[in-house]
Design a protein around this motif. Structure first.
Motif, PDB file in Angstrom:
ATOM      1  N   CYS A  68      -7.348  -1.355   1.639  1.00 55.07           N
ATOM      2  CA  CYS A  68      -6.153  -1.851   2.318  1.00 55.07           C
ATOM      3  C   CYS A  68      -6.529  -2.362   3.711  1.00 55.07           C
ATOM      4  CB  CYS A  68      -5.100  -0.752   2.425  1.00 55.07           C
ATOM      5  SG  CYS A  68      -3.666  -1.267   3.387  1.00 55.07           S
TER       6      CYS A  68
ATOM      7  N   LEU B  42      -4.874  -2.499   6.413  1.00 49.22           N
ATOM      8  CA  LEU B  42      -4.333  -1.850   7.612  1.00 49.22           C
ATOM      9  C   LEU B  42      -5.110  -0.599   8.023  1.00 49.22           C
ATOM     10  CD1 LEU B  42      -0.473  -2.359   7.584  1.00 49.22           C
ATOM     11  CD2 LEU B  42      -2.299  -3.844   8.359  1.00 49.22           C
ATOM     12  N   HIS B  43      -5.286   0.341   7.115  1.00 47.09           N
ATOM     13  CA  HIS B  43      -5.984   1.570   7.519  1.00 47.09           C
ATOM     14  C   HIS B  43      -7.073   1.971   6.549  1.00 47.09           C
ATOM     15  CE1 HIS B  43      -1.649   1.695   8.635  1.00 47.09           C
ATOM     16  NE2 HIS B  43      -2.178   1.734   9.838  1.00 47.09           N
ATOM     17  N   GLY B  44      -7.432   1.053   5.665  1.00 45.50           N
ATOM     18  CA  GLY B  44      -8.627   1.270   4.855  1.00 45.50           C
ATOM     19  C   GLY B  44      -8.507   2.206   3.671  1.00 45.50           C
ATOM     20  N   TRP B  45      -7.305   2.549   3.238  1.00 48.11           N
ATOM     21  CA  TRP B  45      -7.245   3.334   1.992  1.00 48.11           C
ATOM     22  C   TRP B  45      -7.847   2.506   0.861  1.00 48.11           C
ATOM     23  CZ3 TRP B  45      -2.391   6.664   0.616  1.00 48.11           C
ATOM     24  CH2 TRP B  45      -2.157   7.591   1.626  1.00 48.11           C
TER      25      TRP B  45
ATOM     26  N   CYS C 132       0.835  -1.197   0.000  1.00 50.32           N
ATOM     27  CA  CYS C 132       0.000   0.000   0.000  1.00 50.32           C
ATOM     28  C   CYS C 132       0.870   1.248   0.000  1.00 50.32           C
ATOM     29  CB  CYS C 132      -0.884  -0.039   1.244  1.00 50.32           C
ATOM     30  SG  CYS C 132      -1.864   1.424   1.461  1.00 50.32           S
TER      31      CYS C 132
ATOM     32  N   HIS D 120       0.342   3.866   1.368  1.00 48.54           N
ATOM     33  CA  HIS D 120       0.279   4.552   2.658  1.00 48.54           C
ATOM     34  C   HIS D 120       1.416   4.086   3.565  1.00 48.54           C
ATOM     35  CE1 HIS D 120      -1.813   5.113   6.772  1.00 48.54           C
ATOM     36  NE2 HIS D 120      -1.202   6.237   6.447  1.00 48.54           N
ATOM     37  N   LYS D 121       1.271   2.910   4.158  1.00 49.69           N
ATOM     38  CA  LYS D 121       2.355   2.437   5.013  1.00 49.69           C
ATOM     39  C   LYS D 121       2.731   0.996   4.701  1.00 49.69           C
ATOM     40  CE  LYS D 121       1.762   5.646   8.800  1.00 49.69           C
ATOM     41  NZ  LYS D 121       1.399   5.864  10.199  1.00 49.69           N
ATOM     42  N   GLY D 122       2.621   0.657   3.416  1.00 46.84           N
ATOM     43  CA  GLY D 122       3.139  -0.643   3.004  1.00 46.84           C
ATOM     44  C   GLY D 122       2.263  -1.838   3.309  1.00 46.84           C
ATOM     45  N   GLY D 123       0.999  -1.616   3.652  1.00 44.87           N
ATOM     46  CA  GLY D 123       0.108  -2.739   3.953  1.00 44.87           C
ATOM     47  C   GLY D 123      -0.016  -3.699   2.775  1.00 44.87           C
TER      48      GLY D 123
HETATM   49  S1  FES Z   1      -0.967   0.839   4.861  1.00 46.07           S
HETATM   50 FE1  FES Z   1      -2.650   0.745   3.530  1.00 46.07          FE
HETATM   51  S2  FES Z   1      -4.026   2.116   4.401  1.00 46.07           S
HETATM   52 FE2  FES Z   1      -2.328   2.288   5.727  1.00 46.07          FE
END
Ligand code: FES
Ligand code: SRM
Ligand SMILES: Cc1cc2nc3c(=O)[nH]c(=O)nc-3n(C[C@H](O)[C@H](O)[C@H](O)COP(=O)(O)OP(=O)(O)OC[C@H]3O[C@@H](n4cnc5c(N)ncnc54)[C@H](O)[C@@H]3O)c2cc1C
Ligand code: SF4
Lengths: 825, 109
Positions: B69, B71-74, B50, B52-55
Motif C-alpha cells: 500500500c 500510504l503506510h506499506g501494508w 486498503c 488499514h486506512k483506505g489507501g
Molecule cells: S492505508 Fe494502506 S497501509 Fe495505511
C-alpha cells in the motif's frame, strides 16, 4: 523425487532457528526429524529468568509449540535423548531405541551447567540453572524453604538470585572473584550493581571458595561450607559457575572436539555431512554462550543446508545486558583496558557510570551502568569499527537520537512506565512493545517494527525501541552489523556489493541483477526494487532502463500522494523566485481544478494540495503553457534551492545569492539521488536561507563563498560541515556537483548526505572533492552527463505519456446495467 | 462509444493495457476497483481501498502476488485481498476472467 533426510539433535534455540531459516530458503528440500531431550517444543530459554522471578509464565515463553512442528511436517521426538550417532550407517539412536537415518545431520545440543567438583554436589536440592525442569525445581523450593545459595555471580547467577529473592527466599551469592560479573563488568560498575542488588535484599560473599555441601537429616542439602571454614544454611544451592558445551555425543562419534565441537565457517564439523550450531560449538577457538551469535550461525548453517552456499560465519562480537527489572547494565567488547585509552563518566549520586575504551580512534569496549541508552549505538560503532575521531568530544553524551515525541532525555527504558509513549508517529506505548516481544518471541528491531509499527515511520525512536528490546531479551539483541548487513531479506549481498557488481557486469535491468546475484525472491520486495532501480539508472545513465513499476507512486506519477489518495502539485520556483504571471497561472489553475488548499511550503514555493489524479496531466499542461515546470516535492531527487535576497537587494549582502541559487537549481534539474537533496544559498553569514541545515549550504562572504555539506533539518537536525571556500560561481557549481555525484555513486539508497558523510568521514570527501582537482572535474562531468537531455516529465505526461496511469476505465450505471464511458479524446 | 452488456461480465480492457507489475483503476459507477497484473501475467481485481486506512492500493508497488500500500506499506495479497501477517484486514475481491487476452469483471458479487 525423494527428499533428503535431515536429522537434528537438540531441540533448543539455535537448532530450531536454523530450521526456521531453512524453511525460508528451501521449504521442501528435506524430510526433517528432531530429537529433543526435553519433553517440550522449543521455548525461549532466555525468558526462564522472568519466569523464575514471577514476571512471566511458562506458556508465554514458548517459541514453537507442538503445532508448529506438525504444521511444518517436522517429526519431533520430544523427551528422547540421543545416545549414539552411527556415522557409517548414517543413523542416530535415542535412549529408548528410536532410530532415524540421515543424509545430513545437525547437532545443536547446547550446553550444561558446570557442577563444582565438591563433596555433596549430587545431593537433592543442588541444581544447575538451564531448563524448565530446573526453573520449576527452584520455584518449588522457594515455596517450601527459606535459605538459598547461588554459586557464581555471572549473568545467570544474578538472575537466579534475583528471582529466588523475589519469591521470598533469603539469598546469598557466592563468588570466587573480587567483583561480580567480572567477565562483563569492570570493578566500578560491578560495585554499583552490587550495591543496588543489595538494596533489593541479596547478600554477597566475594573471593570465597566452596569446600563442601552438607547433607541434612532429610537427605537434602542443608548447608554450604567454605574453604575458610564458615558455614551458611542452604536449602537449595544453585550452581551457576559456568557452562560446558555438550560434546560427549559428538566425541563418541569420532567428531573432532576441543572445548566444543569444532566447526568451520560454514558450520560443518570434520564430517562434512554433519553440521553443528549453538552453544555446543567451537568456532575459531570460541564457544559462545549468548543467543545473538548463535542466530548468526543458524542463518549461515541454513544457507548451506539449503545448498545456497554463500554465507560464511566469521565470528561475533557480543554484548550483554542483565535482565533484572529496574537495573540497567550493558557491556560489550573488551574493557580490560590493556593498551586502550578510556573516557569515563562516573556519577555516584546519580547512579550512572559509563566507560568507553578506544584504540586507534575506534571503540573496542564499553561498560554502561544506570544509563544504557546509547549501548546499542556504541555497540554498532564497535562492530562497524567506525572511526570516531570526529565525534570523540561528544561520544560520551550519546547519540541524542532518542527523542521526538516527548521522550527527549528519557534514557531509562527499563524504568519507563508501560503507559509511556515511545513512538510518536504511530502512537505505540512501551507496554505494547514489551507485550509484542514476549508474546511473539521477537528478537530483532525489524520484527518489533513489523508487529508494533514502533519506529517504522520516521525512525527517531529507534534507539529507545532497541533499548526496550534489549531489556526484554538481554544480550540476545544485537544491532546488525551495518557493514555486512544485506540490502534486504531477498539477498545476502550488501548495498556496496550490489553497486559494484552492477558497475562491473554492466547490468542494465533489475532482473539481470536479481539473476546475477542469486536473489532468493522472484521479484524482490518493496525495499530492494526502488534501490536497484536507482543504482541502475545512476550507474548507467541513458543506458539502463528506468522501471516505473519499481518506483514509489510519488516518483511514478510525479506528484505527491495525500492521505485521501489525491495528489499535490508544487510548481517549481527556481531559487524561490516567482513573477506576477506565474502567480496568476497558479491562481487560475487552483480555480479551474477546484484545488481545496493552496499553501506556501517550507521550501519557498507554493503547493496546490488535493488535486484529483486525473486532473494532473491537464494541470501540468496549463503550467507548461505558462512557461512553468512542476517541481519534485516528492521523490529521491533534487528538491529546492532556497535563497535569501542577497546582494541583489540586501544592505548586508556580499554575493548575488538569488542568481547563484537559480544557477544551482537549473544545473541539478532532473537529478535522482539516494535520498532527497536540498540546497540553500545565503548572501552573507547572517544566513537567512538557513544554509546550515542543508545537504549543500552556500554562504556568500567577501571574496567568494563558503561551502557546507551534509546538513539536514529533518528528523534529526544535523548542522552542515564546512567543506571549503571558493571564489567564483563556476566553482560553486563544480564543487557542489562533484560532492553530489560522489554521494550519488557511493551512498546507500535512502542515506541522506549526512548519513553517507558520517560513514566515510569528511576527510575522505575533502580528499576526493577539494584536494584532487582532476577527480573533482571528472565527478562534475559525470553528473552533467547524467543530467543532459533530461526531459521535463510533467510536460511529457501532459502530452499523453503513461496515460493509463492517470485515467481510470470508467463505467456508468444505466438502468440495471453498467456501460463503459467513452474514452476522452 | 457506448455499448450495452448482456451478461454480468463487463469487458474491461485487454491484458496488455495493464502494465506488468502494475495496475489499472476501474471506476464501477463510483466504486474504485484496482486490477493488477503480476510479473507472471496473473490478473487480480480487488477493491481499491486498503483495509488499514483506505489507501488506494492501485498506486502501490506490486511484488509477486502482493501489493505494498502506498500510504503506510501494508502488504495486501492480490488473490485473496487479505493483509499479510502481522497486519490484519481484507479488501473486497472481484471475480474476473480472461478470454483471448480480453479481461472481464463480474459485477454481480
Ligand atoms: S492505508 Fe494502506 S497501509 Fe495505511
Ligand atoms: C510540503 C512540505 C511542507 C510544507 O507545507 O511546507 C513538506 C511535505 C512533506 N514532507 Fe517535508 N515538506 C516540506 C519541507 C520540508 C523541510 C524544509 C525544507 O525543505 O527546507 C524539511 C526539513 C529539511 C530537510 O529535509 O533536511 C522536511 C523534512 C521532511 C522529512 C525528513 C527528512 C529527513 O531526512 O530527516 C520527510 C520524510 C522523508 O523524506 O523521508 C519529509 C516528507 C514529507 C512528505 C513528502 C511526506 C510524504 O512522503 O508524503 C510531505 C508531503 C505532505 C503532503 O501530503 O503533500 N519531509 N520537509 C514542504 C515542501 C517543501 C518544498 O517546496 O519542496
Ligand atoms: C536462565 C537463562 C537465562 C539466559 N539469558 C540469556 C540472555 O539474557 N541473553 C542471551 O543471549 N542468552 C541468554 N541465555 C543463554 C541462551 O539461552 C543460550 O545461549 C541458548 O539457549 C543456546 O541455544 P542452543 O540451541 O545452543 O542450546 P539450548 O537452547 O540449550 O538447546 C539445546 C537442547 O538440546 C537438548 N539436548 C542436549 N543433548 C541432547 C541429546 N543428546 N539428545 C537430544 N537432545 C539433546 C537439550 O535438552 C536442549 O533442549 C540464558 C540461558 C539461561 C539458562
Ligand atoms: S508535512 Fe512533513 S511534518 Fe507535516 S505531517 Fe507531513 S511529513 Fe510530517
Amino acid at each position: 523425487m525423494e527428499k533428503m533426510k535431515l536429522v537434528m539433535i537438540g531441540n533448543g534455540m539455535a537448532g530450531v532457528r536454523t530450521l526456521e531459516e531453512l524453511r525460508k530458503y528451501a521449504p521442501d528440500l528435506y524430510d526433517i526429524t528432531v530429537f529433543g531431550a526435553e519433553p517440550h517444543g522449543n521455548y525461549n530459554r532466555i525468558l526462564l529468568s522472568p519466569v523464575l522471578s514471577g514476571e512471566m509464565t511458562l506458556p508465554e515463553i514458548m517459541l514453537n509449540d507442538l503445532d508448529w512442528y506438525r504444521d511444518n511436517e517436522i517429526t519431533l521426538h520430544a523427551g528422547k535423548k540421543v545416545t549414539n550417532i552411527d556415522r557409517v550407517h548414517r543413523v542416530v539412536v535415542a535412549e529408548d531405541g528410536t532410530e532415524a537415518e540421515y543424509d545430513r545431520l545437525l547437532i545443536a545440543t547446547g550446553s550444561s551447567p558446570f557442577i563444582l567438583p565438591v563433596p555433596g554436589n549430587d545431593l537433592p536440592g543442588v541444581i544447575g540453572y538451564r531448563d524448565i525442569a530446573d526453573t520449576e525445581a527452584m520455584i518449588e523450593a522457594a515455596q517450601t524453604h527459606k535459605h538459598a545459595v547461588v554459586i557464581g555471580a555471572g549473568l545467570l547467577g544474578l538472575e537466579a538470585a534475583n528471582g529466588l529473592a523475589l519469591r521470598g527466599m533469603d539469598v546469598t551469592v557466592v563468588h570466587l572473584m573480587a567483583w561480580i560479573m567480572e567477565r562483563q563488568l569492570d570493578k566500578a560498575a560491578a560495585d554499583m550493581l552490587q550495591a543496588s542488588l543489595e538494596q533489593k535484599g541479596l547478600k554477597f560473599k566475594l573471593e570465597t571458595q566452596t569446600a563442601e555441601l552438607v547433607r541434612g537429616e532429610s537427605g537434602r542439602v542443608c548447608a554450604i561450607r567454605f574453604k575458610d571454614g564458615e558455614t551458611l544454611p542452604a536449602d537449595i544451592v544453585v550452581m551457576a559457575a559456568g557452562i560446558r558445551p555438550n560434546i560427549d555425543l559428538a566425541k563418541a562419534a569420532g567428531l573432532h572436539c576441543n572445548r566444543g565441537i569444532v566447526v568451520n565457517d560454514t558450520m560443518q564439523t570434520f564430517d562434512p555431512r554433519v553440521y553443528a550450531v549453538g552453544e555446543c560449538v567451537e568456532h575459531r577457538g570460541t564457544a559462545y554462550g549468548l543467543v545473538a551469535p548463535l542466530f548468526e550461525q543458524a542463518k549461515v548453517c541454513a544457507n548451506h543446508l539449503a545448498n545456497f552456499g554463500i554465507g560464511r560465519y566469521q565470528g561475533s562480537v557480543v554484548s550483554t545486558k542483565l535482565k533484572v527489572t529496574g537495573i540497567d547494565v550493558f557491556s560489550a567488547g573488551d574493557f580490560s583496558g590493556k593498551g586502550a585509552e578510556e573516557i569515563v563518566l562516573h556519577d555516584r549520586q546519580g547512579g550512572v557510570y559509563k566507560r568507553i575504551l578506544l584504540k586507534d580512534n575506534r571503540i573496542v569496549g564499553t561498560v554502561l551502568y544506570g544509563d544504557t541508552a546509547d549501548g546499542s549505538w556504541y555497540f554498532q560503532l564497535l562492530k562497524d569499527r567506525q572511526d570516531v575521531h570526529d565525534v570523540r568530544d561528544h561520544l560520551m553524551f550519546g547519540q541524542n537520537h532518542l527523542g521526538d515525541a516527548g521522550h527527549k532525555g528519557e534514557s531509562h527504558a527499563a524504568s519507563m512506565p508501560d503507559s509511556a509513549q515511545v513512538c510518536g508517529c504511530n502512537g505505540v506505548c512501551k507496554g505494547d512493545i514489551v507485550k509484542a516481544i514476549k508474546t511473539h518471541g521477537l528478537f530483532t528491531l525489524e520484527d518489533v517494527r513489523k508487529h508494533t509499527k514502533a519506529s517504522s515511520s520516521c525512525g527517531s525512536c529507534t534507539g529507545l525501541v532497541e533499548q526496550i528490546l534489549a531489556s526484554c531479551v538481554g544480550g540476545a539483541y544485537t544491532p546488525s552489523d551495518s557493514k555486512t548487513k544485506p540490502m534486504c531479506g531477498c539477498t545476502e549481498h550488501t548495498h556496496e556489493e550490489v553497486r559494484e557488481a552492477i558497475r562491473k557486469e554492466k547490468w542494465l535491468s533489475i532482473p539481470e541483477v536479481q539473476l546475477g546475484m542469486n536473489w532468493t525472491t522472484p521479484n524482490g520486495c518493496a525495499s530492494c526494487r526502488p534501490a536497484l532501480n536507482y543504482y541502475l539508472v545512476s550507474t548507467w545513465p541513458h543506458e539502463a532502463k528506468d522501471d516505473p513499476q519499481s518506483r514509489f507512486i510519488n516518483e511514478r506519477a510525479h506528484a505527491n500522494i495525500q492521505k485521501d489518495g489525491t495528489y499535490s502539485v508544487v510548481p517549481r520556483m527556481w531559487g524561490g523566485l516567482t513573477t506576477p504571471d506565474e502567480l496568476r497561472a497558479i491562481a487560475d489553475a487552483a480555480e479551474k481544478y477546484n484545488v481545496p488548499t493552496v499553501k506556501v511550503t517550507g521550501g519557498q514555493r507554493i503547493d496546490l494540495l488535493g488535486v484529483k489524479k486525473e486532473d494532473l496531466p491537464k494541470m501540468w499542461a496549463d503550467f507548461a503553457a505558462a512557461g512553468m515546470v512542476s517541481g519534485h516535492a516528492y521523490g529521491k531527487s533534487i528538491r529546492t534551492v532556497k535563497t535569501c535576497v542577497g546582494a541583489e537587494h540586501c544592505r548586508f549582502g556580499t554575493q548575488l545569492s538569488m542568481s547563484m541559487g537559480v544557477k544551482l537549481e537549473k544545473m541539478l534539474f532532473g537529478m535522482w539521488s539516494p535520498h532527497k537533496v536540498k540546497l540553500a544559498v545565503s548572501g552573507c553569514p547572517r544566513n537567512c536561507a538557513e544554509a546550515g541545515i542543508k545537504d549543500i549550504g552556500v554562504i556568500g562572504v567577501d571574496g567568494g563563498y563558503e561551502l557546507y555539506v551534509a546538513g539536514n533539518g529533518g528528523i534529526k537536525t544535523e548542522v552542515a560541515q564546512f567543506l571549503c571556500k571558493v571564489a567564483t560561481d563556476e566553482e560553486v557549481l563544480e564543487y557542489s556537483a562533484a560532492f553530489l555525484q560522489l554521494y550519488r555513486e557511493e551512498a546507500r539508497y535512502l542515506d541522506r548526505t549526512v548519513h553517507y558523510v558520517q560513514r566515510v568521514g569528511l576527510d575522505y570527501i575533502k580528499a576526493r572533492v577539494v584536494d584532487d582537482a582532476a577527480n573533482r572535474k571528472a565527478l562534475y562531468e559525470r553528473l552533467l552527463y547524467a543530467l543532459q537531455d533530461y526531459k521535463d516529465p510533467w510536460l511529457e505526461r501532459a502530452q499523453g505519456v503513461e496515460k493509463h496511469e492517470f485515467v481510470p476505465i470508467r463505467f456508468h450505471r444505466k438502468g440495471d446495467a453498467l456501460s463503459q464511458e467513452a474514452e476522452p479524446a | 462509444m457506448e455499448m450495452r452488456l448482456v451478461s454480468e461480465w463487463l469487458r474491461v480492457c485487454t491484458v496488455r493495457e495493464i502494465p506488468r507489475q502494475g495496475s489499472r483503476v476501474i471506476d464501477l459507477a463510483g466504486t474504485a476497483v484496482a486490477v493488477f497484473r503480476t510479473a507472471k501475467d496473473e490478473i487480480h481485481a480487488i477493491e481499491d481501498r486498503c483495509p488499514h486506512k483506505g489507501g488506494p492500493l492501485s498506486q502501490g508497488i506490486v511484488i509477486d502476488d502482493r501489493v505494498a500500500c502506498p500510504l503506510h506499506g501494508w502488504l495486501i495479497r492480490l488473490d485473496t485481498g487479505h493483509a499479510c501477517a502481522p497486519d490484519e484486514g481484507c479488501a473486497r475481491r472481484y471475480r474476473i476472467k480472461v478470454e483471448q487476452d480480453e479481461l472481464f469483471i463480474a459485477t454481480d458479487d
